[in-house]
Design an enzyme around this catalytic site. Structure first.
Site: not given
Ligand code: 9MR
Length: 362
Positions: A166, A273
């Site tokens: 990102e 994802e």
């Molecule tokens: O789903 C993930 C959540 O459990 C975590 O708390 C968060 C922060 O580490 O990240 C979420 O996953 C993200 C992913 O790493 C990057 N794209 C967006 C996802 C949803 O926020």
């Protein structure tokens, strides 16, 4: 004497009944926490010609049912958060290996591949790096060191890494002004990829982002970055298209167009994802069969489109969680959501059928 014997007997009976009650309660509480999974479905891993992955949290492996379902259905895992920089290191910069080691041991035991997520993400910058006191050159050395250590440690276990996650702004596609951009300059992404390649010549290196399937500025920025990296011979192997979509947006044609653009550049496509929101307007308080069928069709369409890509470009499809109630979507959007393949009771949903139907061409 007769009275005493009677007393002993009735005490014994009471004890017996009490033991039965305790055992009964224990049994039923196990059933409540961990219902029997349905066996009436084909595991995705047994029919998919590409890896099918799921995001995992090491603490959930403690549930026998969760881990059994994961290893039966999927053949690839990604740490939902434990392999991000803020979790791989303590606030003072010490490495924290245990949760990742545990996930990797699980994956190895059950013949699953591991996709690493993510070496650098502006939202998971640890404080030792965010507040780094040294010069910019020392900052870059620290980042390089981190990549070298983490990629190097898991060289034999991790097939692929999201090198950076990102990096572009929504709407404008401008490079985010993260601490990495500020300290390492606008060409920092190229150097991150090179450091990862130097740490492991065989690992597959991905750029991963959301919104590239609906935000044209972001999509164009990502593709220009790829063109630039490729022109300069910077190693990049694939693109993670985060598939956080809803049952009716964005149009399939957008998704196909971006996948095609990635294929045209000779790169691997990772549908990463994945989750499919069914309640984006918040109009549902319970999951309806109508939305469920729409979700099923959406999953089927996406998997079919992925399978229409040249085989050599199909990297994997990864779900962002196992069961609906565990998804990040609920907290993030604040609506009830049912975005994944399994319901709260570990039962496969119609969406799961949609995935299977795409795989088997039914
Ligand atoms: O789903 C993930 C959540 O459990 C975590 O708390 C968060 C922060 O580490 O990240 C979420 O996953 C993200 C992913 O790493 C990057 N794209 C967006 C996802 C949803 O926020």
């Amino acid at each position: 004497m007769a009275i005493t014997t009677k007393c002993i007997h009735s005490r014994f009976i009471l004890l017996f009944l009490w033991a039965l009650l305790i055992l009964g309660c224990k049994d039923s509480s196990v059933v409540v926490q961990e219902p029997e999974p349905s066996n009436e479905y084909t595991p995705l891993r047994s029919v998919a010609p590409f890896p099918v992955g799921v995001a995992l949290q090491s603490s959930r492996l403690g549930s026998a049912l969760h881990s059994q379902l994961v290893r039966t259905v999927f053949n690839s895992v990604t740490a939902e958060y434990e392999m991000k920089m803020r979790h791989m290191t303590s606030p003072s910069g010490d490495y924290i290996w245990d949760p990742t080691d545990e996930l990797i041991a699980f994956a190895k035991e059950y013949d699953m591949q591991v996709h690493g997520h993510a070496l650098v993400w502006h939202q998971s910058t640890p404080s030792w790096l965010e507040n780094f006191r040294g010069t910019d050159a020392e900052f870059e050395d620290a980042v390089k060191n981190y990549i070298t250590n983490v990629v190097g440690r898991y060289k034999d276990d991790v097939v692929s890494w999201d090198v950076i996650n990102e990096a572009f702004e929504d709407g404008s596609g401008a490079l985010r002004n993260s601490v990495f951009r500020r300290r390492m300059g606008p060409d920092y992404i190229a150097r991150l990829f090179q450091y990862a390649r130097d740490a492991d010549p065989d690992v597959l290196l991905f750029y991963n982002d959301y919104g590239t399937i609906w935000d044209t500025a972001k999509r164009d920025a990502m593709l220009s970055m790829v063109d630039d990296l490729q022109t300069r011979g910077v190693p990049i192997d694939g693109i993670g298209l985060q598939m956080h979509i809803t049952y009716n947006t964005p149009p399939l044609s957008n998704i196909v167009a971006v996948m095609d653009a990635v294929v045209q550049r000779g790169l691997l496509v990772h549908i990463s994802e994945m989750d499919v929101r069914v309640n984006p307007q918040g109009d549902l308080s319970e999951f309806t069969s109508v939305r469920s069928e729409l979700q099923k069709q959406r999953v089927k369409d996406i998997v079919t489109a992925f399978m229409d890509l040249p085989e050599a470009n199909q990297f994997a499809i990864t779900w962002w969680g196992l069961r609906d109630p565990e998804s990040w979507l609920i907290d993030f959007w604040g609506n009830p959501e049912w975005g994944l393949l399994f319901d709260a009771e570990y039962r496969p949903k119609p969406a799961y059928e949609g995935f299977l139907e795409a795989l088997t061409g039914n």
